[in-house]
Design a protein around this motif. Structure first.
Motif, PDB file in Angstrom:
ATOM      1  N   ASN A 199      33.262  74.598   1.840  1.00  0.00           N
ATOM      2  CA  ASN A 199      33.849  75.775   1.192  1.00  0.00           C
ATOM      3  C   ASN A 199      33.346  75.954  -0.230  1.00  0.00           C
ATOM      4  OD1 ASN A 199      36.163  77.168   2.881  1.00  0.00           O
ATOM      5  ND2 ASN A 199      36.254  74.997   3.342  1.00  0.00           N
ATOM      6  N   LEU A 203      31.666  79.307  -1.658  1.00  0.00           N
ATOM      7  CA  LEU A 203      32.196  79.987  -2.841  1.00  0.00           C
ATOM      8  C   LEU A 203      31.165  80.077  -3.961  1.00  0.00           C
ATOM      9  CD1 LEU A 203      35.742  78.355  -2.944  1.00  0.00           C
ATOM     10  CD2 LEU A 203      35.241  80.745  -2.437  1.00  0.00           C
ATOM     11  N   HIS A 226      37.791  77.715 -11.003  1.00  0.00           N
ATOM     12  CA  HIS A 226      37.499  78.885 -10.174  1.00  0.00           C
ATOM     13  C   HIS A 226      37.376  78.564  -8.681  1.00  0.00           C
ATOM     14  CE1 HIS A 226      36.796  81.430 -13.702  1.00  0.00           C
ATOM     15  NE2 HIS A 226      36.119  80.400 -14.228  1.00  0.00           N
ATOM     16  N   THR A 227      36.721  77.499  -8.310  1.00  0.00           N
ATOM     17  CA  THR A 227      36.395  77.309  -6.898  1.00  0.00           C
ATOM     18  C   THR A 227      37.223  76.242  -6.189  1.00  0.00           C
ATOM     19  OG1 THR A 227      34.627  75.724  -7.474  1.00  0.00           O
ATOM     20  CG2 THR A 227      34.020  78.059  -7.260  1.00  0.00           C
ATOM     21  N   ARG A 229      40.414  75.311  -6.257  1.00  0.00           N
ATOM     22  CA  ARG A 229      41.694  75.721  -5.684  1.00  0.00           C
ATOM     23  C   ARG A 229      41.491  76.527  -4.408  1.00  0.00           C
ATOM     24  NH1 ARG A 229      46.368  79.571  -8.491  1.00  0.00           N
ATOM     25  NH2 ARG A 229      47.716  79.657  -6.652  1.00  0.00           N
ATOM     26  N   ASN A 230      40.526  77.452  -4.426  1.00  0.00           N
ATOM     27  CA  ASN A 230      40.252  78.234  -3.222  1.00  0.00           C
ATOM     28  C   ASN A 230      39.700  77.359  -2.101  1.00  0.00           C
ATOM     29  OD1 ASN A 230      41.027  80.751  -4.323  1.00  0.00           O
ATOM     30  ND2 ASN A 230      39.061  80.916  -5.383  1.00  0.00           N
ATOM     31  N   LEU A 233      42.473  75.489   0.009  1.00  0.00           N
ATOM     32  CA  LEU A 233      43.364  76.212   0.916  1.00  0.00           C
ATOM     33  C   LEU A 233      43.121  75.891   2.393  1.00  0.00           C
ATOM     34  CD1 LEU A 233      43.556  79.725  -0.797  1.00  0.00           C
ATOM     35  CD2 LEU A 233      45.315  77.955  -0.722  1.00  0.00           C
ATOM     36  N   ASP A 304      48.083  81.494  -0.978  1.00  0.00           N
ATOM     37  CA  ASP A 304      47.076  82.548  -0.967  1.00  0.00           C
ATOM     38  C   ASP A 304      47.753  83.893  -1.214  1.00  0.00           C
ATOM     39  OD1 ASP A 304      44.987  84.266  -0.590  1.00  0.00           O
ATOM     40  OD2 ASP A 304      44.245  83.325   1.234  1.00  0.00           O
ATOM     41  N   ARG A 306      46.733  86.810  -1.234  1.00  0.00           N
ATOM     42  CA  ARG A 306      46.270  87.901  -0.372  1.00  0.00           C
ATOM     43  C   ARG A 306      47.161  88.053   0.847  1.00  0.00           C
ATOM     44  NH1 ARG A 306      40.242  85.805   0.303  1.00  0.00           N
ATOM     45  NH2 ARG A 306      41.502  83.942   0.595  1.00  0.00           N
TER      46      ARG A 306
END
Length: 315
Positions: A199, A203, A226-227, A229-230, A233, A304, A306
């Protein structure tokens, strides 16, 4: 999560538990041998045929299969798992006595696996030398293929017998957990690290990362702010599978290291053909899967934003 979605998840959970109960019941019924005869007749207990018949009546061994199924299901719904043929004790009592130590071992192993996966990911991403980055990036592929039982034996041989760092003879309460936790954590950390690295690579080409680098952010700053944490997920998505790995690892490590827990209880129950204990362990393991996956469903929208905007969580 909306009430309708939560109701659907709970219905799925109930079906999974019923299916686990039914499949385990059928498989245990098909198991060769008669546990009552093996336990009370095969030994030197000197019981009369009348006494054995009374024992079989107590355990319902001669009842029709459909009646045994309904009685066992009714007992599980009430929290009554029956009695162990091997020990004569309540199955619920044996589960309650052994479950906390397994949960403690599994919890420590999961935390250690997360720490190891993060360490490998950071080293594979931030190490300044390319060959070292490639080495650390390839390490999870090696670790994921290591069997738990083999790793446990190797750890005992090297860490305890050769290096003398951890004692396996009369160890302290914390010392005795070091090697079992390591044996479980290493195979679990490998897929987590693989997912994180995959991931992070995906990213790295995203627009927000390009903007951050254009503003002068260093590689560690991009990773930490920036990357990472994403990239973390998707780990929630495999939480249920990781829970299964924890249980499987506990069965092996508790046997290898002589620890009391659900794994050791399962091993003894298989040896004694103790169907009541085995079925309770299967259903409790299924319950653990259900609870972990339900927790993931609840936590994922919180992690998340979103999904919150798309209606995953009620406003």
């Amino acid at each position: 999560m909306t009430a309708r979605l939560l109701t659907g998840r709970l219905a799925q959970a109930a079906f999974v538990l019923w299916a686990a109960f039914t499949v385990s019941f059928v498989l245990l019924q098909l198991m060769p041998g008669d546990a009552v005869l093996i336990r009370f007749v095969g030994g030197d207990m000197g019981l009369s045929p009348e006494a054995v018949a009374g024992i079989r009546a107590f355990y319902g061994a001669d009842d029709p299969v459909w009646r045994q199924y309904l009685q066992t299901l009714s007992g599980f719904l009430r929290g009554d798992f029956g009695f162990s043929i091997a020990s004569g004790a309540s199955v619920a009592g044996e589960i309650a006595a052994n479950l906390p130590s397994t949960l403690w071992l599994s919890g420590l192993a999961f935390l250690a696996a997360m720490a190891l996966a993060l360490a490998v990911t950071l080293l594979a991403t931030l190490t300044p030398f390319r060959f070292l980055r490639e080495t650390f990036a390839g390490l999870p592929g090696l670790l994921v293929s290591i069997p738990v039982f083999w790793l446990a034996i190797v750890l005992v041989q090297i860490v305890s017998f050769c290096l003398g760092l951890v004692s396996v003879i009369a160890p302290g309460p914390w010392e005795r957990l070091i090697l079992p936790v390591a044996a479980i954590a290493v195979p679990i950390a490998a897929p987590i690290a693989q997912i994180l690295l995959r991931n992070l690579d995906a990213l790295a080409v995203q627009g927000f990362v390009t903007v951050a680098r254009a503003k002068g952010a260093t590689r560690p700053q991009v990773l930490l702010h920036h990357t990472l944490r994403n990239a973390l997920l998707p780990v929630l998505t495999i939480a249920g599978l990781l829970f299964g790995e924890l249980l499987a690892g506990a069965v092996v490590t508790e046997t290898v290291f002589g620890l009391n827990g659900i794994g050791r209880l399962a091993e003894r129950s298989v040896r004694n053909q103790d169907a009541a204990v085995l079925q309770a362990i299967v259903v409790i393991a299924a319950l653990g899967f259900v609870l972990v996956n339900l927790a993931v469903d609840l936590l994922y929208p919180l992690a998340d934003p979103r999904l919150r905007r798309s209606g995953g969580v009620a406003a």
